[in-house]
Design an enzyme around this catalytic site. Structure first.
Site, PDB file in Angstrom:
ATOM      1  N   VAL A 231     -12.672  -5.554   1.834  1.00  0.00           N
ATOM      2  CA  VAL A 231     -12.159  -4.205   2.028  1.00  0.00           C
ATOM      3  C   VAL A 231     -11.205  -4.227   3.225  1.00  0.00           C
ATOM      4  O   VAL A 231     -11.541  -4.780   4.275  1.00  0.00           O
ATOM      5  CB  VAL A 231     -13.320  -3.220   2.271  1.00  0.00           C
ATOM      6  CG1 VAL A 231     -12.800  -1.856   2.687  1.00  0.00           C
ATOM      7  CG2 VAL A 231     -14.168  -3.092   1.007  1.00  0.00           C
TER       8      VAL A 231
ATOM      9  N   GLY B   3      -4.480  -5.358   7.030  1.00  0.00           N
ATOM     10  CA  GLY B   3      -5.562  -4.420   7.297  1.00  0.00           C
ATOM     11  C   GLY B   3      -6.545  -4.898   8.345  1.00  0.00           C
ATOM     12  O   GLY B   3      -7.080  -4.102   9.118  1.00  0.00           O
TER      13      GLY B   3
ATOM     14  N   THR C 129       0.875  -1.171   0.000  1.00  0.00           N
ATOM     15  CA  THR C 129       0.000   0.000   0.000  1.00  0.00           C
ATOM     16  C   THR C 129       0.906   1.212   0.000  1.00  0.00           C
ATOM     17  O   THR C 129       2.066   1.112   0.364  1.00  0.00           O
ATOM     18  CB  THR C 129      -0.813   0.034   1.323  1.00  0.00           C
ATOM     19  OG1 THR C 129      -1.688  -1.068   1.351  1.00  0.00           O
ATOM     20  CG2 THR C 129      -1.612   1.297   1.501  1.00  0.00           C
TER      21      THR C 129
ATOM     22  N   THR D  47       0.153   0.594   6.788  1.00  0.00           N
ATOM     23  CA  THR D  47       0.219  -0.437   5.753  1.00  0.00           C
ATOM     24  C   THR D  47       0.380  -1.782   6.462  1.00  0.00           C
ATOM     25  O   THR D  47       0.738  -1.830   7.633  1.00  0.00           O
ATOM     26  CB  THR D  47       1.404  -0.223   4.783  1.00  0.00           C
ATOM     27  OG1 THR D  47       2.633  -0.310   5.510  1.00  0.00           O
ATOM     28  CG2 THR D  47       1.337   1.118   4.078  1.00  0.00           C
ATOM     29  N   GLY D  48       0.130  -2.847   5.733  1.00  0.00           N
ATOM     30  CA  GLY D  48       0.243  -4.179   6.320  1.00  0.00           C
ATOM     31  C   GLY D  48      -1.127  -4.807   6.504  1.00  0.00           C
ATOM     32  O   GLY D  48      -2.095  -4.382   5.864  1.00  0.00           O
TER      33      GLY D  48
END
Ligand code: ASP
Length: 353
Positions: free
Chosen positions: A233, A258, A204, A255-256
Site C-alpha cells: 500500500v 509513496g 496517480t 503523487t510519486g
C-alpha cells in the site's frame, strides 16, 4: 549548509520566483482578511486536466466539492489508456491490479479509504461509500472488495490486454535468473539488456477543489507502484499522506514515490505549513525538503546525493491561492482557476540534468 542543501536552496529560491508569477488573479482580498474567489479553484496532477474541468463545472453548477472531484477522477479511473490509475492500471508482480484511493470532505471533516482493492474500476467511489456508510475510515483487500460488492459495485477484470503485455515484458526481462524469457532472445541474457528500459513506474491522480463559498474536498486514486509486492500500500489511500483536507486551511495531495510521502505524512505536512502561513507552493516545497532530509537510504540517492526518485505535492489554500512542487524540474500540474483550465509548471527543488 552542505553542497546538496545549498544548491537545492538556490534552485528552490529560483523556482519560487518563477512560480511567484503564477499567483491567481481570481483571488481578491476580502474585508475579513481572507479572500474571496470568483469561481471554483481546482488543482490536480498533470493527468487530471479533464478532471479539474469536470469538477469545476460541477461546483459551478452547485455540486458538493467532494462529489465534483470524485466525478473528475472517475474519468481517469475509467480510462484504459492511463496505466497509473483504475481500469488499465499496471498490476502487481503477480499480474493483478490492486487499487488504492482515499477521499476527504472538508465541511464535515469526514474521510474514507480503500487499499489493495481488486476488480472495481472506481475505488474513489468505494472510498466515498466507506465514508458515508460505515463507522470506519479505511477498508483493505478482500474486505474492501466484499464491501464494494455489498454496495452493488460491478466487478470487472481491471487488467487490460495492453497492461498485461507491459507486465509480461517486465516479468520476462527483470531477471535473467528465472524461467521467464523473452521471445526475441530465448537462449541467453536478453533480460539483462532489456532490464534498463523497464523501470518500476509510479502514477496517480490527486484532485483538490475549493468552492467559492470556501468549502474544500480532495481525492487521490491510483493503481500504485507497478509490479509491487501484492498487498503493498502506498501513500495514496492514507489520509495525511496522499491527501489531507482541513476546511479552515486548505487541501493537499501527492503523487510519486509513496514510501517517501508516508514517512513525512506528506499532505498533512503541506496543510500544516499553510496553516503556519506558507503559500501553497512554499508549503509543497517545504514538505519536499523534509523528504530530502529523511531519505537516508543510499540506494535512493544519486551519486551527487540527490534523491533518485520524484514526488509532487499539489495544494489549494482556503483563500484561493494554489501551487504545486516536485523534487525534479519539468513537471506540470492541472489547474482550473479564473474560469480557465490549463497546465501550469510545478516549482521544484532541483533542475534535472
Ligand atoms: N504515490 C503512488 C504510490 O506510491 C504512486 C504515484 O503517485 O506515482 O502508490
Amino acid at each position: 549548509m552542505n553542497d546538496v542543501t545549498r544548491r537545492g536552496f538556490i534552485q528552490t529560491a529560483a523556482a519560487g520566483t518563477v512560480a511567484g508569477l503564477l499567483a491567481p488573479s481570481s483571488v481578491r482580498a476580502a474585508a475579513n482578511g481572507s479572500a474571496a474567489i470568483s469561481g471554483p479553484v481546482v488543482v490536480a496532477s498533470a493527468n487530471g486536466l479533464g478532471a479539474v474541468d469536470k469538477a469545476a463545472g460541477m461546483i459551478g453548477g452547485g455540486s458538493d466539492t467532494l462529489d465534483a472531484v470524485i466525478a473528475g477522477v472517475n474519468l481517469v479511473e475509467e480510462d484504459p489508456s492511463d496505466h497509473s490509475v483504475g481500469y488499465g492500471g499496471l498490476p502487481n508482480e503477480d499480474g493483478v491490479v490492486e487499487l488504492d484511493s482515499c477521499v476527504m470532505h472538508g465541511p464535515t471533516c469526514r474521510a474514507g479509504s480503500v487499499a489493495a482493492l481488486r476488480n472495481i474500476k472506481t475505488p474513489s467511489r468505494v472510498a466515498q461509500v466507506v465514508m458515508q456508510r460505515t463507522d470506519h475510515v479505511m477498508i483493505v483487500g478482500e474486505g474492501a472488495l466484499r464491501f464494494a460488492r455489498a454496495h452493488g459495485f460491478e466487478e470487472v477484470n481491471l487488467l487490460t490486454d495492453d497492461a498485461r503485455k507491459i507486465w509480461l515484458r517486465w516479468k520476462e526481462t527483470h531477471s535473467n535468473r528465472d524461467d521467464w524469457i523473452t521471445p526475441e532472445d530465448p537462449n541467453d541474457g536478453a533480460g539483462a539488456d532489456a532490464r534498463a528500459e523497464l523501470q518500476y513506474t509510479y502514477g496517480t491522480i490527486n484532485c483538490c477543489a475549493l468552492a467559492p463559498g470556501g468549502d474544500l474536498s480532495g481525492v487521490t486514486t491510483t493503481s500504485g507502484l507497478s509490479y509491487k509486492i501484492p498487498g503493498r500500500v502506498g501513500d495514496s489511500p492514507i489520509i495525511g499522506a496522499g491527501l489531507y483536507v482541513d476546511n479552515e486551511v486548505g487541501a493537499a495531495g501527492s503523487t510519486g514515490r509513496g514510501e517517501a510521502v508516508i514517512k513525512i505524512c506528506g499532505a498533512h505536512t503541506v496543510v500544516e505549513e499553510m496553516r503556519h502561513g506558507l503559500s501553497p507552493k512554499e508549503a509543497c516545497l517545504a514538505a519536499l525538503r523534509r523528504i530530502e532530509k529523511t531519505t537516508t537510504e543510499k540506494r535512493l540517492r544519486r551519486k551527487d546525493g540527490r534523491p533518485n526518485f520524484d514526488v509532487k505535492f499539489y495544494a489549494v489554500a482556503k483563500d484561493g491561492r494554489y501551487g504545486a512542487a516536485a523534487i525534479w524540474s519539468g513537471a506540470k500540474y492541472s489547474v482550473h482557476a479564473d474560469g480557465k483550465t490549463r497546465h501550469e509548471p510545478c516549482a521544484f527543488l532541483y533542475q534535472r540534468g
